[in-house]
Enzyme design. Structure first.
Site, PDB file in Angstrom:
ATOM      1  N   SER A   1      -5.970  -1.897  20.146  1.00 18.78           N
ATOM      2  CA  SER A   1      -4.554  -1.634  20.419  1.00 18.78           C
ATOM      3  C   SER A   1      -4.383  -1.022  21.796  1.00 18.78           C
ATOM      4  CB  SER A   1      -4.059  -0.657  19.351  1.00 18.78           C
ATOM      5  OG  SER A   1      -2.824  -0.105  19.731  1.00 18.78           O
TER       6      SER A   1
ATOM      7  N   LYS B   1      -9.164   3.722  16.551  1.00 12.28           N
ATOM      8  CA  LYS B   1      -9.365   2.548  17.420  1.00 12.28           C
ATOM      9  C   LYS B   1     -10.364   2.892  18.534  1.00 12.28           C
ATOM     10  CE  LYS B   1      -6.524  -0.101  15.195  1.00 12.28           C
ATOM     11  NZ  LYS B   1      -7.070  -1.153  14.353  1.00 12.28           N
TER      12      LYS B   1
ATOM     13  N   TYR C   1      -4.737   7.810  14.091  1.00 14.67           N
ATOM     14  CA  TYR C   1      -4.771   6.345  14.132  1.00 14.67           C
ATOM     15  C   TYR C   1      -5.376   5.869  15.449  1.00 14.67           C
ATOM     16  CZ  TYR C   1      -3.209   1.547  14.887  1.00 14.67           C
ATOM     17  OH  TYR C   1      -3.186   0.203  15.185  1.00 14.67           O
TER      18      TYR C   1
HETATM   19  P1  NAD Z   1      -0.725  -5.154   8.255  1.00 11.90           P
HETATM   20  O1  NAD Z   1      -0.617  -3.855   7.544  1.00 11.90           O
HETATM   21  O2  NAD Z   1       0.390  -6.134   8.112  1.00 11.90           O
HETATM   22  O3  NAD Z   1      -2.083  -5.901   7.858  1.00 11.90           O
HETATM   23  C1  NAD Z   1      -3.261  -5.194   7.537  1.00 11.90           C
HETATM   24  C2  NAD Z   1      -3.737  -5.745   6.209  1.00 11.90           C
HETATM   25  O4  NAD Z   1      -4.954  -5.072   5.860  1.00 11.90           O
HETATM   26  C3  NAD Z   1      -2.749  -5.496   5.070  1.00 11.90           C
HETATM   27  O5  NAD Z   1      -2.492  -6.714   4.399  1.00 11.90           O
HETATM   28  C4  NAD Z   1      -3.465  -4.483   4.164  1.00 11.90           C
HETATM   29  O6  NAD Z   1      -3.156  -4.706   2.799  1.00 11.90           O
HETATM   30  C5  NAD Z   1      -4.914  -4.771   4.484  1.00 11.90           C
HETATM   31  N1  NAD Z   1      -5.824  -3.625   4.269  1.00 11.90           N
HETATM   32  C6  NAD Z   1      -5.675  -2.350   4.719  1.00 11.90           C
HETATM   33  N2  NAD Z   1      -6.743  -1.612   4.324  1.00 11.90           N
HETATM   34  C7  NAD Z   1      -7.557  -2.441   3.624  1.00 11.90           C
HETATM   35  C8  NAD Z   1      -8.804  -2.266   2.965  1.00 11.90           C
HETATM   36  N3  NAD Z   1      -9.416  -1.075   2.912  1.00 11.90           N
HETATM   37  N4  NAD Z   1      -9.359  -3.335   2.350  1.00 11.90           N
HETATM   38  C9  NAD Z   1      -8.756  -4.550   2.366  1.00 11.90           C
HETATM   39  N5  NAD Z   1      -7.574  -4.771   2.961  1.00 11.90           N
HETATM   40  C10 NAD Z   1      -6.980  -3.720   3.587  1.00 11.90           C
HETATM   41  O7  NAD Z   1      -0.995  -4.816   9.798  1.00 11.90           O
HETATM   42  P2  NAD Z   1      -0.973  -5.782  11.050  1.00 11.90           P
HETATM   43  O8  NAD Z   1       0.238  -5.467  11.855  1.00 11.90           O
HETATM   44  O9  NAD Z   1      -1.263  -7.155  10.648  1.00 11.90           O
HETATM   45  O10 NAD Z   1      -2.214  -5.155  11.854  1.00 11.90           O
HETATM   46  C11 NAD Z   1      -3.494  -5.741  11.790  1.00 11.90           C
HETATM   47  C12 NAD Z   1      -4.433  -4.949  12.678  1.00 11.90           C
HETATM   48  O11 NAD Z   1      -3.919  -4.925  13.998  1.00 11.90           O
HETATM   49  C13 NAD Z   1      -4.636  -3.501  12.271  1.00 11.90           C
HETATM   50  O12 NAD Z   1      -5.986  -3.165  12.485  1.00 11.90           O
HETATM   51  C14 NAD Z   1      -3.752  -2.739  13.242  1.00 11.90           C
HETATM   52  O13 NAD Z   1      -4.216  -1.438  13.453  1.00 11.90           O
HETATM   53  C15 NAD Z   1      -3.892  -3.590  14.481  1.00 11.90           C
HETATM   54  N6  NAD Z   1      -2.756  -3.465  15.397  1.00 11.90           N
HETATM   55  C16 NAD Z   1      -1.490  -3.758  14.962  1.00 11.90           C
HETATM   56  C17 NAD Z   1      -0.407  -3.608  15.832  1.00 11.90           C
HETATM   57  C18 NAD Z   1       0.996  -3.879  15.362  1.00 11.90           C
HETATM   58  O14 NAD Z   1       1.940  -3.413  15.997  1.00 11.90           O
HETATM   59  N7  NAD Z   1       1.214  -4.635  14.291  1.00 11.90           N
HETATM   60  C19 NAD Z   1      -0.618  -3.194  17.154  1.00 11.90           C
HETATM   61  C20 NAD Z   1      -1.924  -2.935  17.575  1.00 11.90           C
HETATM   62  C21 NAD Z   1      -2.996  -3.063  16.689  1.00 11.90           C
END
Ligand code: NAD
Ligand code: UDP
Length: 333
Positions: free
Chosen positions: A125, A153, A149
């Site tokens: 991120s 990362k 958080y």
């Molecule tokens: P999201 O919450 O929609 O998707 C994450 C998925 O992981 C969810 O479906 C959740 O149920 C699953 N999950 C969480 N913990 C788990 C576990 N222990 N075992 C199995 N499944 C698990 O989030 P997203 O927006 O799709 O983000 C995906 C990744 O991208 C994350 O690592 C997040 O930190 C990173 N990220 C997201 C953003 C953003 O703005 N969306 C920005 C930068 C980084």
């Protein structure tokens, strides 16, 4: 056909990436514990692509299910999305965040080692960049964090570089997303967070469907074009394409690199609200309130490295992002 393990496969970015992979001829093996997503996302992915994800409902903290997946499938590459992602909540529940995001990743990396799988794409991120860096952010800039958080990362990025130092056959791309919004053109998959949204676009959508009365704008006294915070919003389908390119790259290379995925352009809160109103025809009532702790005025990506190494550039603009977010949310009220 290559077998790609996608953790967090039913989540916002995982589902769009699964579509992109299936449409480009890869097999997708998915795992998710459905903590922040729903199983019906799988039928939407199947409807869009005509292909299905081989899905395991389970937790990445459970080594036995990871082992089962690796035993039952010859995994070529892992794309790791599964994590908790709410900055504010991470301050309240640091232990949960470190356990899920860091220990969960260690579990996967250990299982990969057991099965001799050395290709890894990590969801990092823009939050890993120290807030005192100049903008646009370049990949080699100083890293730090302002929340548990963010530290998860930064820590995982450190772990991944250490693995590469110890094993020169390891191949990893750490994709640093800026602000992913938007949804698939079909309106079938998108962002539908459980509970009160933390991020701007899901909150705007909630106001548009009258689920919430107004948007709190966190500060209008920043040193920006109109005083409100400026971020680099990037379409989730562009982000998904970035994973496809990163995956092709790790399959044929070795090393560990961080790469920004953003558009390189900044948009303020008020500009995003105005654009959303224009494309949706909905009035978004706002209330100016105090700054949110830890926020900074402005940041956006330098995208040169993504272009040079992955041949990736964003294709969608802010209007596409607003329209696609709106179409998705309208269909899921
Ligand atoms: P999201 O919450 O929609 O998707 C994450 C998925 O992981 C969810 O479906 C959740 O149920 C699953 N999950 C969480 N913990 C788990 C576990 N222990 N075992 C199995 N499944 C698990 O989030 P997203 O927006 O799709 O983000 C995906 C990744 O991208 C994350 O690592 C997040 O930190 C990173 N990220 C997201 C953003 C953003 O703005 N969306 C920005 C930068 C980084
Ligand atoms: N923001 C806002 N109201 C909200 C949510 C966010 O004004 O309800 C602002 C926030 O202060 C920042 C921008 O919108 O300037 C993007 O915030 P978001 O949480 O989506 O992303 P991040 O801050 O993590 O980049």
């Amino acid at each position: 056909m290559k077998n790609i393990l996608v953790t967090g496969a039913t989540g916002f970015i995982g589902s769009h990436t699964s579509v992109e992979l299936l449409e480009n001829g890869y097999n997708v093996i998915g795992i998710d514990n459905l903590y922040n997503s729903d199983k019906d996302v799988l039928s939407s992915i199947e409807y869009i692509t005509g292909k299905s994800v081989k899905f395991y409902e389970g937790d990445i903290l459970d080594y036995s299910i990871l082992k089962k997946i690796f035993l039952e499938n010859n995994i070529d590459c892992v794309i790791h999305f599964a994590a908790f992602k709410a900055v504010g909540e991470s301050v309240e529940k640091p232990l949960d965040y470190y356990y899920n995001n860091v220990s969960g990743t260690l579990n996967i990396l250990n299982c990969m080692r057991e099965f001799n799988c050395k290709k890894f794409i990590y969801s990092s991120s823009a939050t890993v960049y120290d807030k005192d860096n100049p903008i646009p952010y370049l990949e080699h800039y100083k890293k730090s964090a302002t929340s548990p958080y963010g530290y998860t990362k930064v820590m995982v990025e450190q772990i991944l570089s250490d693995i590469y130092v110890s094993d020169k056959d390891f191949s990893c791309v750490m994709l640093r997303y800026f602000n992913p919004i938007g949804a698939h053109k079909s309106g079938l998959i998108g962002e539908n967070p459980k509970g009160v949204p933390n991020n701007l676009m899901p909150y705007i959508c909630d106001v548009a469907i009258s689920k919430r009365e107004f948007l709190n704008v966190f500060g209008n006294d920043y040193n920006t074009v109109d005083g409100t915070g400026v971020r680099d919003y990037v379409h989730v389908v562009d982000i998904a394409r970035g994973h496809l390119e990163a995956m092709k790259y790790v399959l044929i290379s070795k090393g560990n690199i961080g790469i920004n995925l953003g558009t390189g352009k900044g948009t303020s809160v008020l500009e995003l609200v105005e654009c959303f109103e224009r494309v949706s025809g909905k009035k978004i009532n706002i209330r100016i309130c105090g700054r949110r702790d830890g926020d900074i005025d402005e940041f956006y990506a330098d995208t040169t490295k993504a272009r040079e190494i992955l041949g990736w550039e964003s294709r969608f603009d802010i209007e596409d992002m607003c329209l696609d977010s709106w179409n998705y949310i309208k269909a899921h009220i």
